[in-house]
Design a protein around this motif. Structure first.
Motif, PDB file in Angstrom:
ATOM      1  N   ALA A 170       0.052   1.714   6.341  1.00 27.62           N
ATOM      2  CA  ALA A 170       0.039   1.154   4.734  1.00 27.62           C
ATOM      3  C   ALA A 170       0.511   0.509   4.730  1.00 27.62           C
ATOM      4  N   GLY A 171      -0.264  -1.231   4.590  1.00 22.30           N
ATOM      5  CA  GLY A 171       0.446  -2.422   4.820  1.00 22.30           C
ATOM      6  C   GLY A 171      -0.340  -3.565   5.341  1.00 22.30           C
TER       7      GLY A 171
ATOM      8  N   MET B  15      -4.850   1.937   5.874  1.00 22.88           N
ATOM      9  CA  MET B  15      -5.243   1.730   4.367  1.00 22.88           C
ATOM     10  C   MET B  15      -4.770   0.715   3.607  1.00 22.88           C
ATOM     11  N   GLY B  16      -6.153   0.346   3.323  1.00 22.45           N
ATOM     12  CA  GLY B  16      -5.860  -1.351   2.682  1.00 22.45           C
ATOM     13  C   GLY B  16      -6.734  -2.410   3.679  1.00 22.45           C
ATOM     14  N   SER B  17      -7.103  -3.263   3.028  1.00 21.80           N
ATOM     15  CA  SER B  17      -7.696  -3.988   3.318  1.00 21.80           C
ATOM     16  C   SER B  17      -7.033  -5.442   5.010  1.00 21.80           C
TER      17      SER B  17
ATOM     18  N   CYS C 282       0.986  -1.239  -0.346  1.00 17.70           N
ATOM     19  CA  CYS C 282       0.595   0.055  -0.162  1.00 17.70           C
ATOM     20  C   CYS C 282       0.338   1.383   0.059  1.00 17.70           C
ATOM     21  N   ALA C 283       2.132   1.423   0.474  1.00 16.26           N
ATOM     22  CA  ALA C 283       3.113   2.442   0.714  1.00 16.26           C
ATOM     23  C   ALA C 283       3.264   2.609  -0.546  1.00 16.26           C
TER      24      ALA C 283
ATOM     25  N   PRO D 263      -4.351  -2.352  -2.993  1.00 19.62           N
ATOM     26  CA  PRO D 263      -4.414  -1.974  -2.174  1.00 19.62           C
ATOM     27  C   PRO D 263      -5.370  -1.136  -3.073  1.00 19.62           C
ATOM     28  N   PRO D 264      -5.402   0.066  -2.121  1.00 18.80           N
ATOM     29  CA  PRO D 264      -6.326   1.577  -2.203  1.00 18.80           C
ATOM     30  C   PRO D 264      -5.613   1.766  -3.641  1.00 18.80           C
TER      31      PRO D 264
END
Lengths: 172, 353
Positions: free
Chosen positions: A77-78, A104-106, A42-43, A138-139
């Protein structure tokens, strides 16, 4: 009586009257400096969010600070593993108030595909107070920007969020 | 036409200053009091310039950065051009929590950012902003400027040391190494300018450039050496080893939050402005220029130099610490010395021609 009522009518169009509280809320909402920390894929989306195509700097949020002392926002993020949890929580604790967290993200929301794993935290709300959740795996960068604008709205109008939550509780 | 002549002849700023001085004489009828008040106004003006510059440059830097990276830059906060962005940042920094880390040397730690601002603001006293407009136009201007600006090393070191953090301490020591080693080529590059103009007074140097050529044409090597070492002195990319975020988090600033960190930030932009002013004064002819009043020319040249420094920042990658020191001692310093030698030979040869 509100402050605006004291202002003489002739000046009403030329003077901006705000409460100090509101002014600081505006400042906090429009100058969110994220901590440059990324845990997994996600990063990469977070980085591309600040790059030319999506340009997070339009909103003034592009100042990624390397040091938690000068950051306002922790974007998780992650995938967060239990092994990584103590350093991340420490980073969060090193940030000065007022501070915010975006999941951020699932993986950050609920463990994602690794939800059953012994080593992955099933959602970072177990260890950190989360302000905004951004779904996706990821978003896309637009989603992150949207999440940050949601956070902006939350900082500017905390009462709206509370009303939303109450309404949802009533429905359920 | 009268006003135009006045502006062309004496300069806008000094005319205004004369008017103000007359007003003070009328009010108090005492030359000492009026002189004192004029100095106070001058100091206030300089502090105003520094604070406004810091606000404008933070915005400018973000816009220039965006321009370099084919982005748009701030355009939401405060209208179409995002003009209120620095205001929001400043208000936010003011209202952040003030964290004092455990185990730090409290008094020294708190003094660090404030002390850094003193030499930074002090050297503004010697800058000639226009013909005859300088707070203290002393005859050893360059010498004093260099002596005072080299004091800016100490606050970095003490704030790095007092933070009780490894990264901050390494950052503080790096600052000392970097700023001391770039002081040497900077001084030697200025020596060529002093030899040509025959004076250390800053206004004399500008006047010498109106009689001869601008020194950027007569001393191109000195100009290059000066600009490079000025970039290193202000701790900006490609020489921002002091806060190199990939290696030592934020260097000496690592433990500072909110307004304390903002003071470092203010000092950085004040330094950026002061090296741009110095480049303008020494190499770009100061206030000299046709048609426009002197102070406007001065401002334009300074802003152009600020843009050049920002250009450097967003186009070069960061150097390594050993590369940077080797570059200073092995390339810039010999180059500056050779420049001094050739300038001397040139001046000697011209006497015999």
């Amino acid at each position: 009586m509100e402050v605006i009522d004291i202002v003489p009518p002739i000046l009403k169009n030329n003077v901006i009257v705000v409460k100090v509280d509101q002014l600081f809320k505006w400042a906090h909402a429009n100058s969110i400096w994220p901590l440059s920390s990324g845990l997994a894929c996600c990063a990469i989306e977070m980085m591309s969010c600040a790059a030319a195509r999506f340009d997070l700097s339009r909103f003034g949020y592009e100042v990624f600070r390397p040091c938690p002392r000068q950051a306002d926002l922790l974007i998780v993020a992650g995938t967060l593993t239990w092994k990584m949890t103590p350093p991340l929580v420490r980073l969060y604790e090193e940030m000065p108030e007022p501070k915010y967290v975006i999941a951020m993200g699932s993986c950050a929301i609920g463990g994602g595909p690794f939800a059953d794993s012994y080593s992955v935290v099933p959602g970072i709300h177990e260890v950190l107070p989360v302000d905004v959740y951004i779904p996706g795996c990821p978003p896309r960068p637009e989603a992150l920007i949207d999440g940050m604008l949601k956070l902006r709205e939350k900082i500017m109008h905390p009462e709206r969020v509370e009303e939303d939550r109450k309404a949802r509780l009533m429905e359920a | 036409m009268d006003i135009l002549n006045m502006m062309m002849g004496q300069g806008v700023v000094s005319t205004l200053a004369d008017q103000l001085h007359n007003l003070f004489m009328l009010l108090f009828d005492n030359a000492v009091v009026a002189g004192f008040l004029m100095k106070c106004v001058g100091i206030g003006a300089i502090l105003g310039i520094i604070s406004v510059a810091a606000i404008v440059f933070t915005y400018g830097e973000r816009k220039v950065c965006a321009f370099m990276q084919v982005r748009i830059g701030p355009n939401r906060v405060g209208g179409r051009f995002g003009l209120l962005q620095p205001i929001a940042d400043m208000l936010k920094l003011m209202s952040k929590e003030d964290i004092i880390p455990q185990g730090c040397d409290r008094v020294v730690w708190a003094l660090g950012p404030m002390l850094l601002f003193v030499p930074t603001a002090l050297i503004y006293a010697f800058f000639p902003f226009d013909n005859g407009v300088a707070l203290a136009d002393v005859n050893v201007g360059i010498f004093l400027m260099l002596a005072i600006s080299s004091q800016a090393v100490l606050p970095f070191l003490i704030s790095g040391y007092a933070s009780n953090s490894k990264y901050a301490f390494i950052g503080g020591m790096r600052t000392v190494a970097q700023m001391l080693s770039y002081e040497a080529p900077m001084v030697f590059s200025l020596l060529g300018v002093v030899m040509l103009s025959g004076s250390m007074r800053m206004s004399d140097i500008v006047n010498a450039q109106s009689e001869q050529l601008w020194f950027i044409l007569m001393q191109p090597i000195a100009f290059v050496v000066f600009v490079i070492s000025a970039t290193a002195e202000t701790n900006r990319v490609p020489f921002d080893l002091v806060e190199g975020e990939a290696e030592i988090v934020a260097g000496p600033f690592a433990e500072y939050s909110g307004m304390r960190w903002a003071l470092f930030f203010l000092a950085e932009y004040a330094n950026l402005l002061s090296v741009s002013i110095l480049t303008t004064v020494f190499f770009l002819g100061g206030w000299n220029g046709p048609f426009l009043p002197g102070v406007v020319w001065f401002g334009l040249k300074v802003l152009a130099m600020v843009f050049v420094f920002m250009w450097f920042r967003w186009t070069f990658p960061r150097t390594r610490i050993d590369q940077m020191l080797a570059f200073s001692w092995k390339i810039l310093l010999p180059l500056a010395l050779v420049n001094v030698l050739f300038t001397g030979v040139g001046i000697y040869a011209r006497q015999w021609m």
